[in-house]
Design a protein around this motif. Structure first.
Motif, short mmCIF file in Angstrom:
data_model
loop_
_atom_site.label_atom_id
_atom_site.label_comp_id
_atom_site.label_asym_id
_atom_site.label_seq_id
_atom_site.Cartn_x
_atom_site.Cartn_y
_atom_site.Cartn_z
N GLU A 19 0.84 -1.21 0.00
CA GLU A 19 0.00 0.00 0.00
C GLU A 19 0.87 1.26 0.00
O GLU A 19 0.55 2.26 -0.65
N GLN A 20 1.96 1.22 0.71
CA GLN A 20 2.87 2.38 0.70
C GLN A 20 3.45 2.61 -0.70
O GLN A 20 3.57 3.75 -1.16
N LEU A 21 3.80 1.53 -1.36
CA LEU A 21 4.30 1.65 -2.74
C LEU A 21 3.21 2.23 -3.64
O LEU A 21 3.45 3.11 -4.47
N LEU A 22 2.01 1.72 -3.44
CA LEU A 22 0.88 2.18 -4.24
C LEU A 22 0.69 3.68 -4.06
O LEU A 22 0.53 4.43 -5.02
N ARG A 23 0.76 4.14 -2.80
CA ARG A 23 0.53 5.56 -2.52
C ARG A 23 1.60 6.44 -3.18
O ARG A 23 1.34 7.59 -3.53
N ARG A 24 2.79 5.89 -3.34
CA ARG A 24 3.87 6.68 -3.96
C ARG A 24 3.59 6.97 -5.43
O ARG A 24 4.01 7.99 -5.96
N TYR A 25 2.90 6.05 -6.09
CA TYR A 25 2.75 6.16 -7.55
C TYR A 25 1.31 6.34 -8.00
O TYR A 25 1.06 6.54 -9.18
N GLU A 26 0.36 6.31 -7.06
CA GLU A 26 -1.04 6.29 -7.47
C GLU A 26 -1.44 7.53 -8.27
O GLU A 26 -2.18 7.42 -9.25
N ALA A 27 -0.95 8.69 -7.86
CA ALA A 27 -1.37 9.92 -8.56
C ALA A 27 -0.86 9.92 -9.99
O ALA A 27 -1.60 10.28 -10.93
N ARG A 28 0.38 9.51 -10.16
CA ARG A 28 0.95 9.52 -11.52
C ARG A 28 0.24 8.51 -12.41
O ARG A 28 -0.07 8.79 -13.58
N ILE A 29 0.00 7.33 -11.85
CA ILE A 29 -0.65 6.29 -12.64
C ILE A 29 -2.08 6.69 -12.96
O ILE A 29 -2.55 6.53 -14.10
N MET A 30 -2.79 7.22 -11.97
CA MET A 30 -4.17 7.64 -12.23
C MET A 30 -4.19 8.77 -13.27
O MET A 30 -5.06 8.81 -14.13
N SER A 31 -3.23 9.65 -13.20
CA SER A 31 -3.15 10.74 -14.17
C SER A 31 -2.98 10.19 -15.58
O SER A 31 -3.64 10.64 -16.53
N LEU A 32 -2.10 9.21 -15.74
CA LEU A 32 -1.89 8.61 -17.06
C LEU A 32 -3.18 7.96 -17.55
O LEU A 32 -3.60 8.15 -18.69
N ILE A 33 -3.79 7.19 -16.65
CA ILE A 33 -5.01 6.47 -17.04
C ILE A 33 -6.11 7.46 -17.41
O ILE A 33 -6.81 7.29 -18.41
N ARG A 34 -6.26 8.52 -16.60
CA ARG A 34 -7.35 9.49 -16.87
C ARG A 34 -7.13 10.26 -18.16
O ARG A 34 -8.09 10.75 -18.75
N SER A 35 -5.89 10.35 -18.59
CA SER A 35 -5.62 11.00 -19.88
C SER A 35 -6.04 10.12 -21.04
O SER A 35 -6.19 10.59 -22.16
N PHE A 36 -6.21 8.84 -20.76
CA PHE A 36 -6.48 7.88 -21.83
C PHE A 36 -7.90 7.35 -21.77
O PHE A 36 -8.52 7.07 -22.80
N VAL A 37 -8.41 7.18 -20.55
CA VAL A 37 -9.73 6.57 -20.34
C VAL A 37 -10.66 7.65 -19.79
O VAL A 37 -10.49 8.10 -18.66
N LYS A 38 -11.65 8.03 -20.59
CA LYS A 38 -12.51 9.15 -20.18
C LYS A 38 -13.46 8.76 -19.06
O LYS A 38 -13.68 9.52 -18.12
N ALA B 59 -6.60 16.77 -13.50
CA ALA B 59 -6.83 16.96 -12.07
C ALA B 59 -7.96 16.03 -11.67
O ALA B 59 -8.89 15.80 -12.43
N PHE B 60 -7.86 15.45 -10.50
CA PHE B 60 -8.95 14.60 -10.01
C PHE B 60 -9.01 14.73 -8.51
O PHE B 60 -8.04 15.11 -7.84
N ALA B 61 -10.19 14.40 -7.99
CA ALA B 61 -10.41 14.57 -6.55
C ALA B 61 -9.64 13.52 -5.77
O ALA B 61 -9.42 12.41 -6.25
N ASP B 62 -9.24 13.88 -4.54
CA ASP B 62 -8.59 12.92 -3.65
C ASP B 62 -9.48 11.71 -3.42
O ASP B 62 -8.99 10.58 -3.28
N ALA B 63 -10.79 11.97 -3.38
CA ALA B 63 -11.73 10.88 -3.14
C ALA B 63 -11.64 9.81 -4.23
O ALA B 63 -11.79 8.62 -3.97
N GLU B 64 -11.37 10.25 -5.45
CA GLU B 64 -11.26 9.30 -6.57
C GLU B 64 -10.06 8.37 -6.36
O GLU B 64 -10.15 7.15 -6.55
N LEU B 65 -8.96 8.96 -5.92
CA LEU B 65 -7.78 8.15 -5.64
C LEU B 65 -8.01 7.23 -4.45
O LEU B 65 -7.59 6.07 -4.47
N ASP B 66 -8.65 7.79 -3.42
CA ASP B 66 -8.92 6.98 -2.22
C ASP B 66 -9.75 5.76 -2.59
O ASP B 66 -9.47 4.64 -2.15
N MET B 67 -10.76 5.99 -3.42
CA MET B 67 -11.66 4.90 -3.82
C MET B 67 -10.90 3.85 -4.61
O MET B 67 -11.05 2.65 -4.40
#
Lengths: 192, 303
Positions: A19-38, B59-67
């Motif tokens: 989970e700690q590893l996940l938290r380190r990279y989650e924002a970057r990975i989610m950002s990449l995914i959100r740029s691709f998957v609407k 940009a996305f909400a913290d809640a989205e990441l938390d979920m």
């Protein structure tokens, strides 16, 4: 705790370490995914699949390698897989594209949030150009689009991107070059 | 006679990056001077490349990441309680889990449906005609155009191509944790393909594995990989071949599962009819009956 130690613990099935590893990279990975998957729900699925596969593949991860390019690679593969399976789901009438739900415009939201924080920096002309650029990016082929995101949004070097895609540096440069050329021609068409 | 030189994309990129040697740079400069439109294009690309640096990220909400994070950790715990360790386990693939829920099948009416189908065939046929002759034969895929097979068409990989007619054995098929597929083929020397299943060459090679590999487990694995990633008529043809021609019942079952959602396709339907009548396995004949009876899961559960 440093990353290598976290990886070693996670390889021994330590959930907290993972989970700690996940938290380190989650924002970057989610950002990449959100740029691709609407679609928001699909993005959640792709995110979860990415890290589940990372968990399952950790046993074979070599500590000398770069963890973050390894996770990026899994995310890229999941995005490409999502893209391919979206076509199949449309064919099988399970999730027609027009019913995808949110389809929210992340760029619009990002620009609005930036305007809230720094209204004095707002530049409508720049914002309009960004939107046009992104419209052009959305017409790129999947791999080119991902390379665009990794290079220009995430600031990754060519060597890192080539490691993620397992392709030579020269090929990454050519795909990036073609992406920029495509964007340029789309912008010129809009102006005409 | 002077050769007409046009710079490649790699050379154009090298010129933009200032990496051409003096001789090449001079040639490039001369060519650009002679082609002002291409020069303008390159300069605009260079300027746009600079503009694109630090393009904003979503940009996305913290809640989205938390979920998302909570979802991952929840599924990890669920996997521990259901120790399949299989990437295809429903807990590992939320999208597939939703699809599988829609595809679940109500089996209670199957015996009656199959009996009705067979009765229909029996009373519908001519008195002197054997049942199987009423079915159009499934197409001979060796002669079907567009079928991805090394002995049917060239497959290029690793910069070399495998010409028609060569006999090649499959030595190994492996899927890496990062989802890259590795296929090792052997002729007089070994070739190894590496790539994603979304690559057409890999798809072609998997079709080859399905038709030629002696190992039924690898043939099943090829079907699973193709079914996850591919679509379209060519995939149908590959799977129909496995459904009707493969000597191993497990492989035929795998192909049937992959094709069951495509039973409205005429080719697929004919092939399931052939399976219903001719398959040596009673279980597979029953499966074919389920598929043909027309009550697909999407009809049963679709809203």
């Amino acid at each position: 705790m440093d990353e290598r130690q976290l990886i070693k613990l996670a390889q021994q099935q330590d959930h907290d370490a993972f989970e700690q590893l996940l938290r380190r990279y989650e924002a970057r990975i989610m950002s990449l995914i959100r740029s691709f998957v609407k679609d928001g729900q699909d993005a959640q699925d792709v995110f979860q699949e990415t890290f589940l596969r990372a968990w399952m593949g950790l046993g074979r991860f070599r500590l000398e390698s770069s963890f973050y390019t390894w996770v990026y690679r899994i995310a890229v593969n999941r995005c490409l897989s999502w893209h391919d399976s979206r076509g199949r789901r449309e064919k099988r009438h399970l999730r027609p594209l027009e019913d995808m739900g949110e389809g929210e415009d992340w760029l619009e939201r990002t620009i609005s949030q930036q305007a809230l924080h720094s209204p004095e920096d707002r530049d409508p002309e720049r914002d309009a150009k960004l939107k046009k650029i992104w419209e052009a990016v959305e017409t790129l082929k999947p791999k080119q689009r991902l390379i665009f995101c990794l290079r220009y949004q995430h600031g990754l070097q060519v060597r890192e991107i080539s490691e993620i895609f397992d392709m030579p540096d020269g090929t990454v440069k050519i795909l990036a070059f073609r992406a920029v050329r495509h964007i340029r021609s789309q912008l010129l068409e809009d102006q005409a | 006679m002077k050769q007409h030189w046009i710079p490649s994309e790699a050379e154009q990129i090298a010129w933009l990056e200032g990496r051409l040697d003096d001789k090449r740079a001079a040639s490039m400069q001369a060519w650009l001077n002679a082609h002002p439109e291409q020069r303008a294009e390159l300069e605009q690309i260079q300027a746009l490349d600079a503009d694109l640096q630090d393009f904003p990220q979503p940009a996305f909400a913290d809640a989205e990441l938390d979920m998302a994070r909570l979802g991952v950790m929840q599924q990890l715990r669920q996997l521990e309680q259901e120790p399949h360790g299989d990437l295809r386990h429903p807990a590992a693939e939320p999208a597939r889990r939703r699809e599988d829920a829609v595809r679940r099948f109500n089996l209670q009416w199957i015996p009656a449906a199959v009996a009705a189908l067979i009765i229909g065939f029996v009373f519908g046929r001519r008195d002197d005609a054997p049942l199987s002759s009423m079915l159009e034969p499934a197409p001979d895929l060796a002669r079907t155009e567009g079928f991805h097979s090394i002995d049917g068409r060239e497959v290029a990989f690793d910069g070399r191509s495998m010409p028609r007619g060569r006999q090649v054995a499959v030595k190994n098929l492996a899927v890496q944790p990062d989802e890259r597929v590795s296929i090792e083929l052997s002729e007089t020397s070994s070739y190894e393909l590496n790539g994603l299943v979304s690559d057409r060459d890999i798809q072609g090679a998997l079709g080859f594995v399905l038709r030629n590999d002696q190992d039924p487990d690898r043939r099943r694995q090829a079907i699973q990989l193709l079914d996850e990633q591919c679509e379209g008529q060519e995939l149908c043809q590959i799977l129909v071949y496995a459904l009707t021609q493969d000597p191993n019942p497990d492989v035929r079952r795998e192909a049937a599962q992959a094709l069951r959602d495509d039973s409205s396709d005429p080719l697929v339907r004919r092939s399931f009819l052939k399976m219903l009548v001719e398959d040596p396995s009673p279980e597979l004949r029953g499966l074919a009956g389920e598929v043909l009876s027309g009550k697909s899961p999407t009809t049963e559960f679709g809203k």
